[in-house]
Structures are given as structure tokens and as C-alpha cells.
Scaffold this active site. Structure first.
Site, PDB file in Angstrom:
ATOM      1  N   LYS A  11       2.784  -4.506  -0.284  1.00 50.42           N
ATOM      2  CA  LYS A  11       3.142  -3.732  -0.425  1.00 50.42           C
ATOM      3  C   LYS A  11       3.341  -3.264  -1.521  1.00 50.42           C
ATOM      4  O   LYS A  11       3.887  -4.171  -2.814  1.00 50.42           O
ATOM      5  CB  LYS A  11       4.485  -3.703  -0.222  1.00 50.42           C
ATOM      6  CG  LYS A  11       4.982  -2.205   0.172  1.00 50.42           C
ATOM      7  CD  LYS A  11       7.075  -2.763  -0.438  1.00 50.42           C
ATOM      8  CE  LYS A  11       7.112  -3.948  -1.639  1.00 50.42           C
ATOM      9  NZ  LYS A  11       8.129  -2.930  -2.400  1.00 50.42           N
ATOM     10  N   ASP A 125      13.052  -2.617   2.341  1.00 49.88           N
ATOM     11  CA  ASP A 125      11.443  -2.430   2.535  1.00 49.88           C
ATOM     12  C   ASP A 125      11.044  -2.647   3.597  1.00 49.88           C
ATOM     13  O   ASP A 125       9.961  -2.371   4.268  1.00 49.88           O
ATOM     14  CB  ASP A 125      10.652  -3.547   1.691  1.00 49.88           C
ATOM     15  CG  ASP A 125      11.426  -3.037   0.455  1.00 49.88           C
ATOM     16  OD1 ASP A 125      11.534  -1.770   0.461  1.00 49.88           O
ATOM     17  OD2 ASP A 125      10.785  -3.832  -0.939  1.00 49.88           O
TER      18      ASP A 125
END
Length: 275
Positions: A11, A125
Site C-alpha cells: 500500500k 489501514d
């Protein structure tokens, strides 16, 4: 029993604006998140007991019990069995390793429709990692908006081996009420996107560099990129290059100069086309 394979991509926070802090201490963020084609790999096999086996270059130091987010994700989805986890991403590196692993478990078990509350309970996240597509992430990670017209990008990721604890980086900030991102989306071409991106920030970059000066060295190594920036709370930095050949060439040169660093050329996914 049949095994299920899952991919947990890196990510990347192309931007990370810290816009405030709640009374409970959680920081408010505004970030454009994309995902790369490098990541961890998992194999899930149902069974009578939970077990995690590790492999890969970054397996050392990763817990194999309930401290691991993949274990907690499996339990949250009422799944039990054997998880083989190949750790290809450095952990604690600002590229969502553990969060992406947890999201991959949820996708493998329940699909992308896995409960948002369950995902958020595992970490800020995890919801965005569950999406797997370019997103604007706001609030404490719970507000996600698909962003159209984000182009695929050829990147070099560099991690100098420094470790920075996220709470320490936030504590080192001088200001927590920074401006949000400019209006994003609907860029006519890659050039317009890059011009927009150059005007955005990672508000954690300078505090992290103060804690771990090696991050500045990583950014300096990416000086020939069209744009270089730190991802998340660090210490991984990315450089954007014109094409795959330029990215691979840069990665080879940086790796040769810094053999102890983690350096990889990769490509991010673009926004899904709207029919």
C-alpha cells in the site's frame, strides 16, 4: 481441504495530509492510496486449529500467534486453519504490510464485502487495503472514496533499513491541523496527475526524517525521479519514473550503490475504468 491463495499488495500513500486530531488522540488524515504489484503472498487451508507458518526474506521477527493481524483477521471472520505467509515486504515500513496481509485474509474468506467495522477494528489501514483500488482515505481510515483517473505508475521503492515507530512520528509533528488535499480526480492525463501530485504532501515525512535521517538518504537516492516522497509514516520512499525501463534501471543503480537497502521496481494499479 482445498487451499485458497491470496496476494497482499504493498500500500502506498502517494499523499498523506494530517488535518487534525480527535479528543481520543486519533489523528485525522487525508490521503491518496494506491497499490503496487509487489507484496506478500498467503495460502489459507481450513483446519481444526489456527497455525501460521512464515517464509520469505522478511519473515524474521514476525509473530506467529494472535499478535499477528492475519490471525486476528481469520478469527474475526470465524475461520480456522493453516496460514502460510510469505513475507516479501519489510514490516513497519509505511507500506501496509500487516494491514494488507489482514485484508488479504478477509478477502479470501469473505470477499471485498467483508464488514467495514471488522476491517477497521483490525487497524486504520485495513479498510483501504481491503478495497485494493486507488482510494481517497479520510478520517481515521474509515472514510473511503474511489478516485477516478489515477494512472498506473512505474515506481522504485526504497527502504534504507531504518525503523520508525508511527506514534513517535506523530509526536514529532509541529502542527496537526494542516490543509486537506486539493480536489482530486478526473485528471485528463498522466501529466496533469503528476502536476497535482507535486502540489500535495506527506506531513509525516519531515518528522520521520528527523527521527531516522536515513530516510533523507533514500529520498536523495531517488533524486532523478519525476517525484519522490515517503509513504505512510516511513521509512519506505518511492520515486515515480516515466516508464518501466527507467524504473528498473534506476532500481538496479540504487541497489548497486546501497546493497543493504531494500530496492524494488514496481507498478501500481490504475483506477478501474467506468463503463
Amino acid at each position: 481441504m482445498a487451499a485458497t491463495e491470496a496476494f497482499a499488495p504493498a500500500k502506498l500513500n502517494l499523499t498523506l495530509h494530517v488535518t487534525g486530531q480527535r479528543a481520543d488522540g486519533y489523528h485525522l488524515l487525508d490521503s491518496l492510496v494506491v497499490f503496487a504489484d509487489v507484496g506478500d503472498r498467503l495460502t489459507l487451508t481450513p483446519g481444526p486449529a489456527m497455525r501460521i507458518d512464515l517464509s520469505g526474506p522478511f519473515a524474521t521477527g514476525v509473530p506467529t500467534d494472535a499478535r499477528n493481524l492475519v490471525w486476528r483477521a481469520a478469527e474475526a471472520a470465524a475461520w480456522c486453519g493453516h496460514i502460510a505467509l510469505e513475507k516479501n515486504l519489510p514490516h513497519g515500513a509505511g507500506i501496509g504490510g500487516g494491514s494488507s496481509d489482514a485484508a488479504a485474509v478477509l478477502r479470501a474468506i469473505a470477499g471485498r464485502g467483508a464488514g467495514a467495522d471488522v476491517a477497521l477494528s483490525l487497524g486504520a489501514d485495513v479498510p483501504v487495503c481491503l478495497s485494493g483500488a486507488p482510494q481517497r482515505m479520510q478520517g481515521v481510515g474509515e472514510r473511503l472514496s474511489p478516485v477516478p483517473d489515477v494512472p498506473a505508475l512505474d515506481l522504485v521503492l526504497v527502504n534504507p533499513g531504518a525503523h520508525v515507530a508511527t506514534p513517535d512520528v506523530f509526536r514529532a509533528m509541529d502542527r496537526r491541523d494542516n490543509p486537506a488535499m486539493d480536489v482530486c480526480g478526473a485528471w485528463p492525463d498522466r501529466g496533469a496527475f503528476l502536476r497535482w501530485l507535486l502540489d500535495q504532501r506527506n506531513d509525516l515525512q519531515e518528522p520521520a526524517c528527523g527521527i531516522a535521517p536515513a530516510i533523507r538518504d533514500a529520498l536523495a537516492a531517488l533524486k532523478d525521479a519525476e517525484l519522490s516522497r515517503m509513504s505512510g509514516s516511513g521509512a519506505t520512499c518511492f520515486g515515480i519514473y516515466p516508464d518501466e525501463v527507467a524504473a528498473k534501471t534506476a532500481a538496479q543503480e540504487i541497489a548497486a550503490r546501497h546493497p543493504g537497502w531494500w530496492v524494488v521496481a514496481t507498478r501500481t494499479s490504475a483506477s478501474p475504468k467506468v463503463s
